[in-house]
Design an enzyme around this catalytic site. Structure first.
Site, PDB file in Angstrom:
ATOM      1  N   GLU A   1       0.841  -1.207   0.000  1.00  0.00           N
ATOM      2  CA  GLU A   1       0.000   0.000   0.000  1.00  0.00           C
ATOM      3  C   GLU A   1       0.869   1.247   0.000  1.00  0.00           C
ATOM      4  OE1 GLU A   1      -2.550  -0.615   3.326  1.00  0.00           O
ATOM      5  OE2 GLU A   1      -4.136  -1.519   2.118  1.00  0.00           O
TER       6      GLU A   1
ATOM      7  N   ARG B   1      -4.021  -8.760 -16.836  1.00  0.00           N
ATOM      8  CA  ARG B   1      -5.232  -7.955 -16.647  1.00  0.00           C
ATOM      9  C   ARG B   1      -4.913  -6.820 -15.684  1.00  0.00           C
ATOM     10  NH1 ARG B   1      -8.659 -11.192 -19.094  1.00  0.00           N
ATOM     11  NH2 ARG B   1     -10.238  -9.574 -19.017  1.00  0.00           N
TER      12      ARG B   1
END
Ligand SMILES: *Cc1c(COP(=O)(O)O)cnc(C)c1O
Length: 421
Positions: free
Chosen positions: A57, A238
């Site tokens: 993060e 993806r």
């Protein structure tokens, strides 16, 4: 010691057999859905790597967890490679896919209720461009522009400008999922400047073709933000990327994290970096030119056989065939007939389609995946011929079986990267 594949086979035979079934399906037929591709073996390896274990993060140099020596390196590499390829100031490579990518971009630059302009879904726009069934459709007040049947499906910029002058959108979105022409981005930008709107180009389908310099780059027309998926013509994993001018960097980054997402998928970021590295090679430019040449060859074969294509042809990697007018069958029947002969395509609405979305009038065909396997113009002509035969007689089961054998024989000569034959 057992290989990872052998371990899967022994410990989860159900999933293993689905995996080998899918490998056989992909290799024995040909993929002509324009949004799909066969990715690189190096991408598959990176996707299946230990980067998936890592929480990262934040952004390189500013993370909320330790142990980021290598994740910082791959994210920096991905951003630098994308910046060079698209000639832009900043890139965020963390969007998990195309839909959250667009949500993050809108929410970075707009407030709920703001007026936004985007292409109507049935004219080729994407769900995330304000379709009433998407959350984005409710969150903003959309003006949906259309293509003009009088000018072979080009966009009528006089109509678009008039609507923009009346409703004063905060942002003009351009981009498409089902539109067989390249865009001239300048008139969008001129109209946006006239009404004080931001410009966002969603080039999800053609990101690879822009990186490979085969199609126009919206940044050259002065666009503010460009979004693209990484798994279509880009041939990567993806995912999505948001690219922007420097002044929007902070808003975009904060909107992706912590605004919309939590931890990025670092295996996907690493695999995106690999695909972007491939796109920097001269070979990729040749690939992109061949994708376009193949689309032209397939369109020509279909037109010569009497098929009708929306806008009369193609100037990019895809075409939309009006099956009702060409063969008197709807797109669902056409999709099934082509499935029967091992050609995968998708049913597709045509502009202002009188038929419902699950039984629309058309099918959409594209060449990025077949081109990845090394197929060229002569294979497109052959495939076009097989399609015409199948679509003229969608109920002729022995005929379809014979055509399937021919398609599979053709495919056998063009292995899929990453699938052991
Ligand atoms: C494919 C596509 C998207 C969405 O991508 P997903 O990864 O399927 O969420 C967004 N915009 C356009 C124009 C697309 O073609």
């Amino acid at each position: 010691m057992l290989s990872p594949r052998d371990l899967l086979e022994r410990n989860d035979p159900d999933i293993f057999s689905a995996l080998t079934g899918e490998e056989t399906r992909q290799a024995s037929g040909v993929e002509m859905i324009p949004s799909e591709n066969y990715t690189y073996p190096e991408v598959l390896t990176t996707l299946g790597s230990v980067f998936t274990n890592k929480y990262s993060e934040g952004y390189p140099g500013r993370r909320y967890y330790g142990g980021q020596e290598f994740t910082d390196a791959i994210e920096r590499l991905a951003r630098e490679r994308a910046k060079q390829l698209f000639r832009c100031d900043h890139v965020n490579v963390q969007p998990l896919s195309g839909a959250p990518m667009n949500a993050a971009a809108y929410l970075a630059l707009l407030h709920p209720g703001d007026t936004v302009m985007g292409m109507d879904l049935s004219h080729g726009g994407h769900l995330t461009h304000g379709a009433p069934v998407s959350h984005m459709g409710h969150l903003f007040d959309w003006i949906r522009y259309k293509t003009d049947p009088e000018s072979e499906g080009r966009i009528d910029f006089d109509v678009l400008r008039q609507a923009a002058l009346e409703r004063r959108p905060k942002m003009i979105v351009c981009g498409y999922s089902s539109y067989p022409r390249d865009y001239d981005y300048r008139p969008f930008k001129d109209i946006a400047d006239e009404v004080g709107a931001l410009t966002l180009a969603d080039v999800s389908h053609i990101g690879g073709l822009i990186a490979g310099e085969a199609l126009a780059n919206p940044f050259d027309a002065g666009f503010d933000v460009v979004t693209t998926t990484t798994h279509k013509s880009m041939r990567g994993p993806r995912g999505g990327m948001i690219m922007c001018r420097e002044e929007f960097r902070k808003a975009i980054d904060q909107s992706v994290f912590p605004g919309l997402q939590g931890g990025p998928h670092m295996n996907q970021v690493a695999a995106t970096a690999v695909a972007l590295g491939k796109a920097q090679q001269p070979e990729f430019k040749r690939y992109c030119q061949q994708v376009l040449a193949n689309a032209r060859a397939l369109a020509r074969a279909l037109l010569d056989g009497g098929a009708e294509l929306v806008t009369g042809g193609t100037a990019n990697h895809m075409m939309v065939m009006d099956c009702v007018r060409s063969f008197g069958i709807n797109g669902r029947v056409a999709e099934n007939a082509l499935d029967e002969i091992a050609i995968t395509c998708n049913k597709q609405v045509i502009p202002d389609d009188p038929n419902p979305p699950l039984r629309p009038s058309g099918v959409r065909l594209g060449t990025p995946a077949a081109t990845t396997r090394g197929m060229a113009e002569s294979e497109m002509e052959a495939l076009g011929g097989f399609m015409l035969e199948a679509l003229r007689k969608p109920d002729d089961e022995p005929g379809l079986r014979k055509l399937k054998d021919e398609v599979q024989a053709l495919c056998a000569a063009f292995p899929v990267p990453g699938i052991r034959s």
